[in-house]
Design an enzyme around this catalytic site. Structure first.
Site, PDB file in Angstrom:
ATOM      1  CB  SER A  35      33.978 -11.653  27.558  1.00 28.34           C
ATOM      2  OG  SER A  35      34.605 -11.170  28.733  1.00 28.34           O
TER       3      SER A  35
ATOM      4  CG  ASN B  14      32.403 -14.637  40.233  1.00 28.16           C
ATOM      5  OD1 ASN B  14      32.950 -14.538  39.137  1.00 28.16           O
ATOM      6  ND2 ASN B  14      32.543 -15.703  41.013  1.00 28.16           N
TER       7      ASN B  14
ATOM      8  CG  HIS C 129     -11.093 -16.441  10.933  1.00 20.37           C
ATOM      9  ND1 HIS C 129     -10.717 -17.659  11.446  1.00 20.37           N
ATOM     10  CD2 HIS C 129     -12.133 -16.015  11.695  1.00 20.37           C
ATOM     11  CE1 HIS C 129     -11.498 -17.960  12.492  1.00 20.37           C
ATOM     12  NE2 HIS C 129     -12.370 -16.970  12.658  1.00 20.37           N
TER      13      HIS C 129
ATOM     14  CB  SER D 267      11.432  -2.950  -7.635  1.00 18.92           C
ATOM     15  OG  SER D 267      11.994  -3.801  -8.605  1.00 18.92           O
TER      16      SER D 267
ATOM     17  CE  LYS E 154       7.005  -5.156  -6.033  1.00 20.71           C
ATOM     18  NZ  LYS E 154       7.607  -6.419  -5.616  1.00 20.71           N
TER      19      LYS E 154
ATOM     20  CG  ASN F 265       9.375  -3.526  -2.878  1.00 20.54           C
ATOM     21  OD1 ASN F 265       8.259  -3.775  -3.337  1.00 20.54           O
ATOM     22  ND2 ASN F 265      10.485  -3.714  -3.554  1.00 20.54           N
TER      23      ASN F 265
ATOM     24  CD  GLU G 225       9.214  -6.423   2.659  1.00 16.66           C
ATOM     25  OE1 GLU G 225       9.363  -7.490   2.062  1.00 16.66           O
ATOM     26  OE2 GLU G 225       9.493  -5.319   2.164  1.00 16.66           O
TER      27      GLU G 225
ATOM     28  CE1 TYR H  38      30.192 -15.421  35.941  1.00 15.94           C
ATOM     29  CE2 TYR H  38      32.059 -16.914  36.170  1.00 15.94           C
ATOM     30  CZ  TYR H  38      31.363 -15.957  35.450  1.00 15.94           C
ATOM     31  OH  TYR H  38      31.843 -15.551  34.236  1.00 15.94           O
TER      32      TYR H  38
ATOM     33  CD  GLN I 104      33.457 -14.458  29.227  1.00 14.87           C
ATOM     34  OE1 GLN I 104      34.068 -14.125  30.236  1.00 14.87           O
ATOM     35  NE2 GLN I 104      34.068 -15.053  28.220  1.00 14.87           N
TER      36      GLN I 104
END
Ligand code: ARG
Length: 474
Positions: A30, A117, A163, A284, A290, A292, A297, A324, A329
């Protein structure tokens, strides 16, 4: 004939040409990600060694060597001079092996009355706690940014939606304050989580505690924990604090994504409510007109990663027997990824809110569209003409139909047109048909009237001040 090398390549694939040992090392290690815990690991070890010396479990002399060695390792890592080795599996063994190189025999005494642990549990808790404190600060900053903009626009009108259809006019300040409520709840979840995780796992050892006369209160104080955990089995198998961090992050990201989506909609030429600064949008490469809303986003999209991190760890933990298991991990990458992602999302949103341009004219124009004051007409009929609400609703429906037919707003209908629908209507009705009057009238507690929005802002400013005082880091 196939050579031995080719045969093993076929079996293990190019990356694991040397066979099962390499595969085991790769799946078991790890260090590639848990090296992030180096500072916490060293801090935990320093506290543990000091406690071992104080309780007479190791000698003061050995403790001194251990502490010096650990400090050397810390600076080696911080200066990029430390060589991490996959063969040594994880951060704990990498540090301990280096300690042995540096100080020899005494290094072997550090792991007395401890196991990896409880070591990993204490390291990870400290890391998550620090991250929660970072998120707490970032949320405070984001809320501040909202309060500033909400104050500027406490009286700017915009359409309120249900809505995504124009429903009733609201103020932009009120809409922004809705997010302050959400991020305020996120912040209180962060603080609750810190409160709960603020217990020291160190001393639970492998799972059963230890026969050595350790002092867990001493290490708790040294590491900034309120108190030691109470059950050694739970201590080494608990990852609730990581799950809580991930669920808080997922909820917060969800809030951010809703706002991000609104910013995407508001910044379309069709809405034109806001204009993002160049720092948070792009042009763009092919369509010169454009602009953006990329940052918004991406905030919207990154919520998906955080949700994935949460579901991932929930799935790892589900059905795991006590105490454990190595499965655990797998907790770290999810948390590190969510933390990095959330920090970035919060920073980007704070920047965007702070410098986006608000087109109050476009908002005002849209606020009057779609007969948005129809409810005000119905309310007026109830209040001033004594009609039951259902009847007032019906009368208003007829007025809306007429305005639709005449292609004008409700406020542009002639008084005679309105009295023809219901004779109780008087000139006074026009005072509620304008958007500005509509929002001004909604003074109920938590309502959209500018006076009420300003009151909410004042309350939040006081709360932020109080929050800054009550929350002591560490
Ligand atoms: N690298 C391990 C983890 O992150 C540390 C604990 C290992 N414990 C053990 N008994 N193998 O979970």
């Amino acid at each position: 004939m196939m050579s031995e090398d080719q045969a093993s390549n076929r079996m293990w694939g190019g990356r694991f040409a040397s066979g099962p040992d390499a595969v085991m090392e790769a799946i078991n290690a790890s260090i590639g990600f848990d090296k992030k815990l180096y500072a916490q690991d060293i801090r935990g070890s320093l506290a543990h060694a000091a406690m071992l010396a104080k309780t007479g479990i190791i000698s003061a002399e050995d403790e001194k060597k251990i502490a010096e060695g650990l400090k050397t390792i810390l600076s080696e890592i911080e200066n990029g001079k430390f060589t991490f080795s996959t063969r040594l599996e994880d951060i704990h063994m990498n540090v301990e092996a280096r300690l042995a190189e540096l100080i020899g025999h005494a290094a072997g005494r550090l792991h007395t009355a401890r196991s990896r642990n409880d070591q990993v549990a204490v390291d990870f808790r400290m890391w998550v706690k620090e991250e929660l404190e970072r998120v707490d600060g970032a949320l405070g900053g984001l809320i501040e940014a909202f309060l500033t903009r909400a104050e500027e626009h406490a009286a700017s009108v915009m359409p309120g939606f249900t809505h995504l259809q124009s429903a009733q006019p609201v103020t932009f300040g009120h809409h922004l304050m809705a997010y302050v409520e959400m991020f305020g709840r996120d912040r209180s979840r962060v603080r609750d989580a810190i409160e709960r995780l603020n217990e020291n796992p160190l001393g639970a050892a492998a799972l059963a505690g230890t026969g050595f006369p350790i002092d867990r209160h001493m290490t708790s104080a040294a590491l900034g924990f309120r108190e030691p955990t109470r059950n050694s089995i739970d201590t080494v198998s608990d990852r609730d604090f990581a799950l809580e961090f991930l669920s808080i992050s997922a909820i917060c990201a969800t809030h951010l994504s809703r706002l991000a989506e609104e910013i995407v909609i508001w910044s379309t030429p069709q809405f034109g409510f806001v204009r993002l600064s160049d720092s948070f949008s792009t042009g763009s490469s092919i369509m010169p007109q454009k602009k953006n809303p990329d940052a918004a986003e991406l905030i919207r999209a990154k919520t998906g990663r955080i949700n994935g991190d949460l579901i991932g760890l929930l799935t790892v933990m589900k059905g795991l027997p006590l105490a454990y298991s190595k499965d655990m991990q797998e907790d770290k990458e999810a948390v590190f990824d969510a933390a990095e992602t959330l920090d970035l999302m919060l920073a980007a949103m704070t920047g965007m809110i702070g410098d986006m341009e608000i087109n109050t004219q476009a908002m005002k124009k849209a606020a009057g569209a779609g007969f948005s004051t129809a409810t005000d007409l119905a309310d007026w009929l109830v209040r001033e003409a004594g009609l039951p609400f259902r009847e007032a609703h019906h009368v208003t429906g007829r007025a809306v139909a007429l305005a639709e037919q005449k292609k004008c707003g409700l406020e542009k209908l002639a008084l005679e047109d309105l009295t023809a629908i219901n004779p109780a209507i008087t000139e006074d009705v026009f005072s509620v048909l304008s958007v500005a009057n509509s929002v001004k009238s909604r003074t109920s507690y938590g309502g959209t009237a500018p006076t009420e929005v300003r009151r909410q802002i004042r309350t939040w400013r006081k709360r932020l001040k109080r929050d800054a005082q009550t929350f002591k880091k560490g």
